[in-house]
Design a protein around this motif. Structure first.
Motif, mmCIF file in Angstrom:
data_model
loop_
_atom_site.group_PDB
_atom_site.id
_atom_site.type_symbol
_atom_site.label_atom_id
_atom_site.label_comp_id
_atom_site.label_asym_id
_atom_site.label_seq_id
_atom_site.Cartn_x
_atom_site.Cartn_y
_atom_site.Cartn_z
ATOM 1 N N PHE A 107 0.146 -8.553 -2.876
ATOM 2 C CA PHE A 107 0.069 -7.153 -3.271
ATOM 3 C C PHE A 107 1.347 -6.359 -2.964
ATOM 4 O O PHE A 107 1.379 -5.143 -3.165
ATOM 5 C CB PHE A 107 -1.112 -6.474 -2.560
ATOM 6 N N ILE A 108 2.376 -7.017 -2.510
ATOM 7 C CA ILE A 108 3.585 -6.270 -2.123
ATOM 8 C C ILE A 108 4.477 -6.005 -3.333
ATOM 9 O O ILE A 108 4.372 -6.673 -4.377
ATOM 10 C CB ILE A 108 4.390 -7.029 -1.041
ATOM 11 N N LYS A 109 5.355 -5.036 -3.189
ATOM 12 C CA LYS A 109 6.402 -4.750 -4.165
ATOM 13 C C LYS A 109 7.727 -4.638 -3.421
ATOM 14 O O LYS A 109 7.812 -3.931 -2.419
ATOM 15 C CB LYS A 109 6.097 -3.462 -4.922
ATOM 16 N N THR A 110 8.728 -5.318 -3.928
ATOM 17 C CA THR A 110 10.047 -5.326 -3.290
ATOM 18 C C THR A 110 11.059 -4.646 -4.210
ATOM 19 O O THR A 110 11.176 -5.002 -5.390
ATOM 20 C CB THR A 110 10.487 -6.773 -2.999
ATOM 21 N N PHE A 111 11.777 -3.671 -3.656
ATOM 22 C CA PHE A 111 12.719 -2.873 -4.441
ATOM 23 C C PHE A 111 14.151 -3.333 -4.155
ATOM 24 O O PHE A 111 14.664 -3.149 -3.048
ATOM 25 C CB PHE A 111 12.564 -1.392 -4.092
ATOM 26 N N LEU A 112 14.805 -3.929 -5.150
ATOM 27 C CA LEU A 112 16.184 -4.376 -5.001
ATOM 28 C C LEU A 112 17.144 -3.204 -5.201
ATOM 29 O O LEU A 112 16.779 -2.155 -5.730
ATOM 30 C CB LEU A 112 16.495 -5.490 -5.992
ATOM 31 N N PHE A 113 18.404 -3.410 -4.803
ATOM 32 C CA PHE A 113 19.400 -2.349 -4.870
ATOM 33 C C PHE A 113 19.737 -1.931 -6.299
ATOM 34 O O PHE A 113 20.137 -0.791 -6.545
ATOM 35 C CB PHE A 113 20.689 -2.783 -4.156
ATOM 36 N N ASP A 114 19.591 -2.856 -7.243
ATOM 37 C CA ASP A 114 19.962 -2.548 -8.630
ATOM 38 C C ASP A 114 18.824 -1.894 -9.404
ATOM 39 O O ASP A 114 18.902 -1.720 -10.617
ATOM 40 C CB ASP A 114 20.434 -3.805 -9.351
ATOM 41 N N GLY A 129 0.840 -1.192 0.000
ATOM 42 C CA GLY A 129 0.000 0.000 0.000
ATOM 43 C C GLY A 129 0.876 1.244 0.000
ATOM 44 O O GLY A 129 1.709 1.441 -0.882
ATOM 45 N N ILE A 130 0.718 2.064 1.050
ATOM 46 C CA ILE A 130 1.545 3.273 1.159
ATOM 47 C C ILE A 130 2.648 3.121 2.205
ATOM 48 O O ILE A 130 3.394 4.054 2.475
ATOM 49 C CB ILE A 130 0.668 4.494 1.513
ATOM 50 N N VAL A 131 2.758 1.938 2.791
ATOM 51 C CA VAL A 131 3.729 1.695 3.870
ATOM 52 C C VAL A 131 4.917 0.899 3.340
ATOM 53 O O VAL A 131 4.743 -0.059 2.580
ATOM 54 C CB VAL A 131 3.067 0.942 5.047
ATOM 55 N N TYR A 132 6.117 1.283 3.765
ATOM 56 C CA TYR A 132 7.336 0.555 3.421
ATOM 57 C C TYR A 132 7.814 -0.247 4.635
ATOM 58 O O TYR A 132 7.920 0.284 5.742
ATOM 59 C CB TYR A 132 8.439 1.510 2.990
ATOM 60 N N HIS A 133 8.108 -1.516 4.411
ATOM 61 C CA HIS A 133 8.628 -2.391 5.466
ATOM 62 C C HIS A 133 10.101 -2.685 5.181
ATOM 63 O O HIS A 133 10.457 -3.016 4.040
ATOM 64 C CB HIS A 133 7.844 -3.703 5.525
ATOM 65 N N PRO A 134 10.976 -2.599 6.187
ATOM 66 C CA PRO A 134 12.393 -2.895 5.958
ATOM 67 C C PRO A 134 12.667 -4.400 5.961
ATOM 68 O O PRO A 134 12.048 -5.168 6.709
ATOM 69 C CB PRO A 134 13.080 -2.224 7.150
#
Length: 254
Positions: free
Chosen positions: A132-139, A100-105
């Motif tokens: 429904f999540i999106k994960t952002f990798l370093f690259d 959603g609008i929240v980022y989890h570490p």
């Protein structure tokens, strides 16, 4: 006449002896007194040297104590300086997982090759709507629904993806000795920090002063990074599989 002479001689002899005795006692130190004085004079330099040596030893011990205290203070200051610097650097070690609008570490613990590509395992404490999540990798790559999700140690979550292309880097692992930094994920995706001295005051990720991932605090217990690496995901419970559940979620088991 001879008898009188003997009496007079004896009388004057007694007077002479008494006079000599009087002079000896009152005008010269006795043999005993002289012996005692000589002995004290001879012992005085030895006592002075002993006292001087004792003073030197005391000063040495005092200096050693002061040096130790000074070294401990310097060590404490250096550790505090390193931990303070880590608070600025460590947020860059975490992968952002958006729901959603929240980022989890999350931390990228393990990366290895499989027949289908590269398997990556990301650690987090958050329970989410996995489809429904999106994960952002370093690259710069953005991953969506994970292939699998595992529940470990009754609360630690392992999010697993199968990816193609370049392998993303695992988090460097190490041990923690005297003190470390406890990184506590908050509900809004922010990070709080506390010193780690062997006791787990909150759930969070522990780093050593060198910036290496040392383990996790969870439920009041510390689990070191090597144990986590060897046990995840083999000793964890599968709670989500892509395409395996109609609602795409097994939150009730988390």
């Amino acid at each position: 006449m001879s008898r009188l002479w003997i009496v007079l001689t004896a009388f004057f002899g007694i007077i002479i002896v008494a006079s000599l005795a009087f002079l000896f006692v009152f005008y010269k130190p006795s043999v005993v007194t002289k012996h005692i004085i000589d002995k004290e004079i001879k012992q005085f330099p030895q006592q002075e040297v002993a006292l001087e040596n004792k003073t030197k030893e005391t000063k040495k011990e005092t200096n050693e104590t002061e040096n130790t205290t000074s070294n401990n203070k310097s060590l404490d200051q250096e550790l505090e300086k390193r931990l303070s610097h880590l608070k600025e650097v460590i947020p860059n070690f975490f992968i952002k997982i958006k729901e959603g609008i929240v980022y989890h570490p999350g931390l990228l613990l393990k990366v290895y090759g499989t027949q289908n590509g590269t398997s990556i395992h990301i650690l987090t404490f958050s329970s989410m709507e996995w489809q429904f999540i999106k994960t952002f990798l370093f690259d710069g790559r953005v991953l969506s629904e994970p292939n699998k999700v595992f529940l470990c140690n009754d609360g630690i979550v392992d999010i697993n993806y199968e990816v193609k292309g370049i392998w993303p880097p695992e988090i460097p692992r190490g041990n923690v000795d005297l003190i470390g930094l406890l990184v506590i994920p908050e509900e809004k995706g922010t990070l709080e920090f506390a010193n780690f001295e062997g006791n787990c005051t909150d759930n969070g990720f522990v780093f050593n002063p060198g910036g290496e991932f040392a383990g996790i605090c969870f439920g009041g217990k510390f689990i070191d990074s090597n144990t986590l690496y060897s046990e995840i995901p083999g000793k964890c419970q599968l709670i989500y599989k892509k395409g395996g559940e109609e609602d795409g979620n097994i939150q009730s088991k988390n």
